[in-house]
Enzyme design. Structure first.
Site, short mmCIF file in Angstrom:
data_model
loop_
_atom_site.label_atom_id
_atom_site.label_comp_id
_atom_site.label_asym_id
_atom_site.label_seq_id
_atom_site.Cartn_x
_atom_site.Cartn_y
_atom_site.Cartn_z
N THR A 213 5.18 9.14 6.88
CA THR A 213 4.02 8.26 6.74
C THR A 213 3.42 8.01 8.11
O THR A 213 4.11 8.03 9.12
CB THR A 213 4.39 6.93 6.07
OG1 THR A 213 3.24 6.10 5.96
CG2 THR A 213 5.47 6.19 6.86
N ARG A 214 2.10 7.79 8.14
CA ARG A 214 1.40 7.35 9.34
C ARG A 214 0.69 6.02 9.06
O ARG A 214 -0.19 5.60 9.80
CB ARG A 214 0.38 8.38 9.80
CG ARG A 214 -0.43 9.03 8.71
CD ARG A 214 -1.55 9.91 9.26
NE ARG A 214 -2.82 9.23 9.23
CZ ARG A 214 -3.67 9.25 8.21
NH1 ARG A 214 -3.38 9.93 7.12
NH2 ARG A 214 -4.80 8.61 8.28
N HIS A 218 4.14 -0.69 1.78
CA HIS A 218 4.15 -1.90 0.97
C HIS A 218 5.15 -1.73 -0.17
O HIS A 218 5.93 -0.78 -0.20
CB HIS A 218 2.74 -2.19 0.46
CG HIS A 218 1.75 -2.43 1.55
ND1 HIS A 218 1.72 -3.57 2.31
CD2 HIS A 218 0.76 -1.64 2.06
CE1 HIS A 218 0.76 -3.51 3.21
NE2 HIS A 218 0.16 -2.34 3.08
N HIS A 221 5.33 1.60 -2.03
CA HIS A 221 6.00 2.67 -1.31
C HIS A 221 7.51 2.56 -1.45
O HIS A 221 8.21 3.55 -1.65
CB HIS A 221 5.63 2.63 0.18
CG HIS A 221 4.17 2.77 0.47
ND1 HIS A 221 3.32 1.70 0.46
CD2 HIS A 221 3.42 3.86 0.76
CE1 HIS A 221 2.09 2.11 0.75
NE2 HIS A 221 2.12 3.42 0.93
N ARG A 307 -0.56 13.59 -2.76
CA ARG A 307 -1.91 14.11 -2.94
C ARG A 307 -2.63 14.12 -1.60
O ARG A 307 -2.54 13.16 -0.83
CB ARG A 307 -2.65 13.22 -3.94
CG ARG A 307 -4.08 13.64 -4.25
CD ARG A 307 -4.72 12.61 -5.17
NE ARG A 307 -6.06 13.01 -5.60
CZ ARG A 307 -7.16 12.82 -4.88
NH1 ARG A 307 -7.08 12.26 -3.69
NH2 ARG A 307 -8.33 13.19 -5.35
#
Length: 608
Positions: A213-214, A218, A221, A307
């Site tokens: 992740t970048r 929350h 996730h 996606r």
């Protein structure tokens, strides 16, 4: 058992070259040196620690061409992103760069020699071809293509690396080095593949799902990464990128504080956090392959791809650069060669931009929604008919942060909210700059002084007044009045205003600033840290001359002063000022009131 490295052998150059480290360090004293860019620094670290296995250096021309055209190295192994050391023609001439020459590669932060590269070849890349083949289009709306054409130098150097030291990292050291297996002389650095593999072995983790992740994470996730790990009977590695990401992303300091706040919410023993010093290219499908290979080298067996993985957003025609599932499809095509099981992730992607608080709500493979009756997130197409659901849009979350309103615990955790509120306080607690521009004697300085008084009366934040003549006297006394020198002066004022804005102050800046490009640059400098309001003091030239008690306009018209704005040097009318005023038609108090109302409307002024 951890996954085998790409190519079968982990190329940990720190371990390989540890025995000759002192000799290499001594040799750098007599070698020509290249000071690395930030991207090159990230690439070198992952070459050296084995994250880019099977690479042992920067790509030579043959491997570069093969990767660009065929997604494979010349040895037949899949590799999707070219890793290049770019240099200028001036560097080539000055340093004598040619095949066989050895050069020291130095850390840009402290000039420490990190490695020695033996040049195999020096070549000029076809940047248009690289853009089209690797990133899908020669479109500078793509951040990597913009970088390629505007920051990447004109030549590439290929050659092998001998490692001396890793770059020093002083932040989040506990999340950067767990079981220290690299040589003890190396400074703290992110978990290397060697270290993570040993850590997995120590924990008896044989199946590991990695989540890249970048963005902040929350509750959605957390719920969905747990679901992915449980479905594969695996453990979970949260592996965020802390190198270069998409311009405008939230800074990694804030993101890591969010991840650390979230980690205790995972079941005990399920998840680990480790930081990856990767320079992302936002290359979509090709980047997805690259990310999977990097995680394979770190010992991971499964990798989550969502996606539009690593997508850069819209192209210059306003359309997505990549299809929603292109990344998943390309990885599926090469999955046997990649050697990592791909988890197509179904989640809500929340993207918090660092400076504009722009938060977008992007759907991945299936929209997730919160079901309050069962207190869980579910794919929307799996929710039984008639079930109550709740959602918070990106716009709504942004509004709540800006206004200091409550954010429900079903959306995110209070610990995460606290981190975000600290990093993104409501506008009442943020800094801003009011930038007044206009002709000499247009009244802008009188307005600026009066505005400073009005803002001081508010008492909500310190107020700094930056007058053009004061800055010229204190910071720019060596500058003249050529266009270049005027732009430098405006740039210096913008730098000071930006630093004050970052610290939460109100800044009132007043200067002629006659050129649009320099004003745009000033806006870009300040808006990284807070609000920027361009106020055009559009007092007509005739009125300015009337109020010019020093007679400067008269002297300019008489030819005693050359290059004077409004007489024989142009003043470019601002295209999109936030406010336009006219001192010849409005009183100072009226103008100040307009500015204050504008700031109140946007939330920078008002009751606490």
């Amino acid at each position: 058992m951890a996954n085998i490295p790409h190519g079968g052998v982990l190329k940990d150059l720190y371990l390989r070259d540890a025995g000759k480290r002192d000799a290499l360090l001594k040799e750098t004293e007599s070698l020509p040196s290249i000071v690395l860019t930030e991207r090159q620094l990230c690439d070198l670290e992952l070459i050296s620690n084995g994250g880019f296995s099977p690479l042992e250096g920067f790509l030579n021309q043959k491997d570069y061409g093969s990767v660009v055209e065929h997604l494979h190295l010349t040895n037949g192994l899949i590799w999707s992103i070219p890793i290049n050391l770019d240099v200028s023609s001036e560097q080539i001439e000055e340093l004598g760069l040619r095949a066989g020459v050895r050069i020291a590669l130095r850390d840009p932060r402290d000039d420490t020699p990190l490695s020695i590269l033996t040049i195999e070849d020096v070549y000029r890349p076809d940047k248009v071809k690289e853009a089209e083949f690797v990133f899908g289009a020669n479109d500078s709306a793509h951040p990597a293509v913009f970088y390629l054409h505007n920051q990447t130098k004109e030549f590439y150097i290929g050659g092998g690396i001998e490692a001396i030291d890793s770059p020093s990292h002083y932040d989040y050291v506990s999340n950067r080095c767990k079981d220290r297996l690299t040589p003890s002389f190396l400074p703290p650095s992110p978990d290397t593949p060697t270290e993570l593999r040993a850590h997995f072995k120590k924990l008896s983790w044989t199946r590991v799902v990695a989540f890249q992740t970048r963005n902040p994470m929350h509750r959605a996730h957390r719920e969905l990464t747990v679901r992915a790990a449980r479905a594969r009977k695996a453990h979970l590695l949260i592996h965020p990128v802390v190198g270069l990401t998409k311009p405008g992303d939230i800074d990694h300091y804030t993101r890591v504080r969010v991840y650390k706040a979230l980690m205790p919410k995972y079941p005990s023993g399920m998840a680990e956090l480790s930081l990856l010093p990767l320079a992302m290219r936002m290359g979509g499908p090709r980047e997805a392959i690259w990310h999977a290979l990097i995680r394979k080298n770190h010992g991971v067996t499964h990798f989550i791809i969502g996606r539009d993985h690593a997508g850069p957003g819209k192209n210059s025609q306003g359309k997505d650069f990549y299809g929603a599932y292109e990344a998943q499809q390309l990885v599926e095509k090469y999955k046997k060669e990649i050697g990592v099981d791909i988890v197509p992730f179904q989640m809500v992607k929340l993207e918090l931009c660092r400076h504009s608080l722009k938060l977008t709500h992007t759907l991945l493979s299936s929209l997730q929604t919160y079901c309050p009756d069962s207190d869980e997130y579910m794919p929307i197409d799996e929710v039984p008919k008639g079930t109550t659901t709740l959602d918070i849009s990106g716009t709504e979350l942004r509004r709540r942060l800006r206004l200091g309103l409550s954010i429900p615990t079903w959306f995110t955790y209070p610990e995460v909210v606290a981190v975000l509120r600290q990093a993104y306080p409501p506008r009442l607690n943020q800094g801003f700059t009011v930038f007044l521009t206009g002709l000499h004697a247009s009244g802008k300085n009188s307005i600026a002084r009066a505005l400073q008084v009005a803002l001081n009366q508010q008492g909500t934040r310190p107020v700094s007044l930056l007058l053009g003549e004061t800055i010229r006297s204190e910071l720019s006394s060596e500058l003249g009045f050529s266009k270049r020198e005027r732009d430098i002066n405006v740039g210096r004022i913008a730098f000071v205003a930006g630093e004050l804005t970052k610290a939460g102050a109100a800044v009132v800046a007043s200067m002629v600033a006659p050129y649009e490009e320099a004003r745009d640059q000033a806006r870009a400098t300040v808006e990284r840290f807070g609000g920027f309001y361009l106020v055009h003091v559009a007092t007509p030239l005739k009125a300015c001359e009337k109020h010019d008690r020093k007679g400067i306009y008269r002297r300019a018209r008489a030819g005693e002063i050359n290059g004077f704005t409004g007489i024989d040097d142009p003043y470019e009318i601002p295209r999109k000022p936030e406010l336009t005023v006219d001192w010849s038609k409005q009183s100072v108090s009226q103008i100040v009131h307009e500015v204050v109302l504008m700031l109140e409307k946007d939330g920078y002024l008002g009751s606490q």
